[in-house]
Design an enzyme around this catalytic site. Structure first.
Site, PDB file in Angstrom:
ATOM      1  CB  THR A 194      -5.967  12.607   2.749  1.00  0.00           C
ATOM      2  OG1 THR A 194      -6.055  11.957   1.483  1.00  0.00           O
ATOM      3  CG2 THR A 194      -6.862  13.840   2.746  1.00  0.00           C
TER       4      THR A 194
ATOM      5  CE  LYS B  38      -8.448  13.198  -0.791  1.00  0.00           C
ATOM      6  NZ  LYS B  38      -8.757  12.027  -1.543  1.00  0.00           N
TER       7      LYS B  38
ATOM      8  CE  LYS C 169      -7.395  11.812   6.903  1.00  0.00           C
ATOM      9  NZ  LYS C 169      -6.444  10.927   6.242  1.00  0.00           N
TER      10      LYS C 169
HETATM   11  P1  NAD Z   1      -4.906   2.419   6.085  1.00  0.00           P
HETATM   12  O1  NAD Z   1      -5.240   2.692   7.504  1.00  0.00           O
HETATM   13  O2  NAD Z   1      -5.421   1.206   5.416  1.00  0.00           O
HETATM   14  O3  NAD Z   1      -3.291   2.393   5.927  1.00  0.00           O
HETATM   15  C1  NAD Z   1      -2.415   3.202   6.667  1.00  0.00           C
HETATM   16  C2  NAD Z   1      -1.232   2.321   7.076  1.00  0.00           C
HETATM   17  O4  NAD Z   1      -0.253   3.126   7.731  1.00  0.00           O
HETATM   18  C3  NAD Z   1      -1.611   1.199   8.050  1.00  0.00           C
HETATM   19  O5  NAD Z   1      -1.282  -0.053   7.481  1.00  0.00           O
HETATM   20  C4  NAD Z   1      -0.801   1.512   9.309  1.00  0.00           C
HETATM   21  O6  NAD Z   1      -0.339   0.348   9.965  1.00  0.00           O
HETATM   22  C5  NAD Z   1       0.365   2.306   8.725  1.00  0.00           C
HETATM   23  N1  NAD Z   1       1.044   3.151   9.700  1.00  0.00           N
HETATM   24  C6  NAD Z   1       0.496   3.988  10.619  1.00  0.00           C
HETATM   25  N2  NAD Z   1       1.488   4.600  11.311  1.00  0.00           N
HETATM   26  C7  NAD Z   1       2.657   4.136  10.823  1.00  0.00           C
HETATM   27  C8  NAD Z   1       4.029   4.375  11.140  1.00  0.00           C
HETATM   28  N3  NAD Z   1       4.383   5.226  12.116  1.00  0.00           N
HETATM   29  N4  NAD Z   1       4.965   3.710  10.430  1.00  0.00           N
HETATM   30  C9  NAD Z   1       4.621   2.840   9.459  1.00  0.00           C
HETATM   31  N5  NAD Z   1       3.351   2.567   9.112  1.00  0.00           N
HETATM   32  C10 NAD Z   1       2.386   3.204   9.801  1.00  0.00           C
HETATM   33  O7  NAD Z   1      -5.325   3.739   5.279  1.00  0.00           O
HETATM   34  P2  NAD Z   1      -5.534   3.872   3.693  1.00  0.00           P
HETATM   35  O8  NAD Z   1      -6.942   3.608   3.344  1.00  0.00           O
HETATM   36  O9  NAD Z   1      -4.430   3.140   2.994  1.00  0.00           O
HETATM   37  O10 NAD Z   1      -5.314   5.445   3.536  1.00  0.00           O
HETATM   38  C11 NAD Z   1      -4.013   6.026   3.576  1.00  0.00           C
HETATM   39  C12 NAD Z   1      -4.149   7.510   3.288  1.00  0.00           C
HETATM   40  O11 NAD Z   1      -4.755   7.689   2.003  1.00  0.00           O
HETATM   41  C13 NAD Z   1      -5.056   8.252   4.292  1.00  0.00           C
HETATM   42  O12 NAD Z   1      -4.495   9.519   4.551  1.00  0.00           O
HETATM   43  C14 NAD Z   1      -6.389   8.349   3.561  1.00  0.00           C
HETATM   44  O13 NAD Z   1      -7.150   9.470   3.969  1.00  0.00           O
HETATM   45  C15 NAD Z   1      -5.915   8.494   2.122  1.00  0.00           C
HETATM   46  N6  NAD Z   1      -6.902   8.062   1.110  1.00  0.00           N
HETATM   47  C16 NAD Z   1      -7.569   6.887   1.260  1.00  0.00           C
HETATM   48  C17 NAD Z   1      -8.504   6.501   0.303  1.00  0.00           C
HETATM   49  C18 NAD Z   1      -9.268   5.203   0.433  1.00  0.00           C
HETATM   50  O14 NAD Z   1     -10.256   5.018  -0.312  1.00  0.00           O
HETATM   51  N7  NAD Z   1      -8.863   4.288   1.304  1.00  0.00           N
HETATM   52  C19 NAD Z   1      -8.731   7.323  -0.805  1.00  0.00           C
HETATM   53  C20 NAD Z   1      -8.010   8.496  -0.955  1.00  0.00           C
HETATM   54  C21 NAD Z   1      -7.088   8.863   0.023  1.00  0.00           C
END
Ligand code: NAD
Length: 297
Positions: A93, A168, A243
């Site tokens: 997102t 979204k 966010k």
């Molecule tokens: P998270 O922080 O658990 O996972 C993100 C991952 O990206 C982490 O493991 C981090 O180490 C990795 N990362 C960061 N920079 C990196 C790089 N340069 N190279 C490789 N890996 C890298 O976040 P999440 O909850 O999995 O959310 C991911 C996305 O999905 C976000 O944009 C969030 O807004 C969206 N989202 C989350 C939810 C939810 O309920 N968690 C729901 C809908 C959308």
């Protein structure tokens, strides 16, 4: 298919599991060694870098925290794919402007790219029932749709590049505003001595009805499966809602759209986050408002 999945966090890791279950080979990469190890334990290949993950990939999926991470990782992706030209899908997102910028760079390099943010949260990612809101060309959507089906249930083409992120941002702004509205209704009902269940029974069949009320009631009691009945354990964390409200305001300000309620919702979620509630489900706004006192007239 050979799929590279970059970003194996709360969402990316279970999405990779569903791709593996569907028979794809998944090369995953994450900066966190523990996430890489979990991916390997699930049967995936733990890549050593973005370049290693995308080598030989037919499709590259990114699931990263925010726009700056996506922009940085895409520099590596576009520098690494060479002549292979895999299908590119960003399910993070992020802001509409970065989504359009990255898609333009991918198009200039001769690749189809979709912005395909999801709704459904971690539960949806585990169950493979996510909704994907996709922005990109018809051809790109047609190419990605079968694979997105392996991770989700509703795969919707919203329009050109950036349209998925736009959808979204609009959806979550609408949700935050309606959640605050429902919470305020129950705060007032409590003060007026109106029974919560009675208010629920009446408004759920009257014009006050909404998803925030009937599926996710923020006041404990009326909807047993709602986070309000498990001390607001998420669910969808208030910090993530904050966010998304920020992304909606950024888009509104760039597009010149008047969204006064969205701006006010952001201020409420900011205050709630500052009060240490960011890790709780976003419906905790009921408890937050209920604890506030207003001077009686
Ligand atoms: P998270 O922080 O658990 O996972 C993100 C991952 O990206 C982490 O493991 C981090 O180490 C990795 N990362 C960061 N920079 C990196 C790089 N340069 N190279 C490789 N890996 C890298 O976040 P999440 O909850 O999995 O959310 C991911 C996305 O999905 C976000 O944009 C969030 O807004 C969206 N989202 C989350 C939810 C939810 O309920 N968690 C729901 C809908 C959308």
């Amino acid at each position: 298919m050979n799929i590279a999945l970059i970003g194996l966090g709360n969402m990316g890791l279970p999405m990779a599991v569903n791709l593996l279950k569907a028979g794809h080979k998944v090369a995953g990469f994450d900066l966190a060694p523990a996430n890489l190890a979990a991916h390997a334990a699930n049967g995936g290949r733990a890549a050593t870098s973005v370049a290693d993950a995308v080598a030989g990939a037919d499709m590259v999926v990114t699931m990263l925290p925010a726009g700056r991470h996506v922009a940085a990782v895409y520099v590596d992706i576009l520098a690494s794919v060479g002549a292979a030209r895999p299908m590119l899908v960003d399910s993070s997102t992020i802001d509409v402007a970065t989504a359009r910028d990255v898609a333009a760079k991918a198009a200039a390099a001769g690749m189809e790219m979709l912005d395909a943010p999801v709704s459904g949260g971690v539960g949806g990612a585990v169950a493979g029932t996510l909704t994907f809101m996709c922005g990109g060309t018809e051809a790109g959507f047609a190419a990605a749709q079968p694979v997105l089906k392996d991770m989700g249930r509703n795969i919707i083409h919203a329009g050109n590049a950036g349209a998925g992120q736009a959808a979204k941002a609009c959806n979550n702004m609408m949700l935050a505003i309606s959640m605050i509205g429902v919470a305020e209704g129950f705060v007032l009902a409590d003060k007026l001595g109106l029974d919560r269940q009675k208010l629920f029974d009446i408004t759920s069949t009257a014009t006050g009805q909404s998803w925030a009320l009937t599926s996710y009631c923020p006041a404990p009691g009326p909807v047993p499966a709602a986070p309000s009945n498990r001390d607001y354990a998420p669910g969808f964390a208030a910090a993530l809602m904050l966010k998304d409200l920020g992304l909606a305001q950024e888009a509104a300000s760039q597009a010149g759209a008047a969204t006064p309620m969205g701006a006010h919702a952001l201020r409420i979620y900011q205050a709630l986050n500052d009060a240490g509630e960011g890790g709780n489900d976003f419906s905790v706004v009921f408890r937050y408002l209920a604890a506030m006192q207003r001077e009686a007239a």
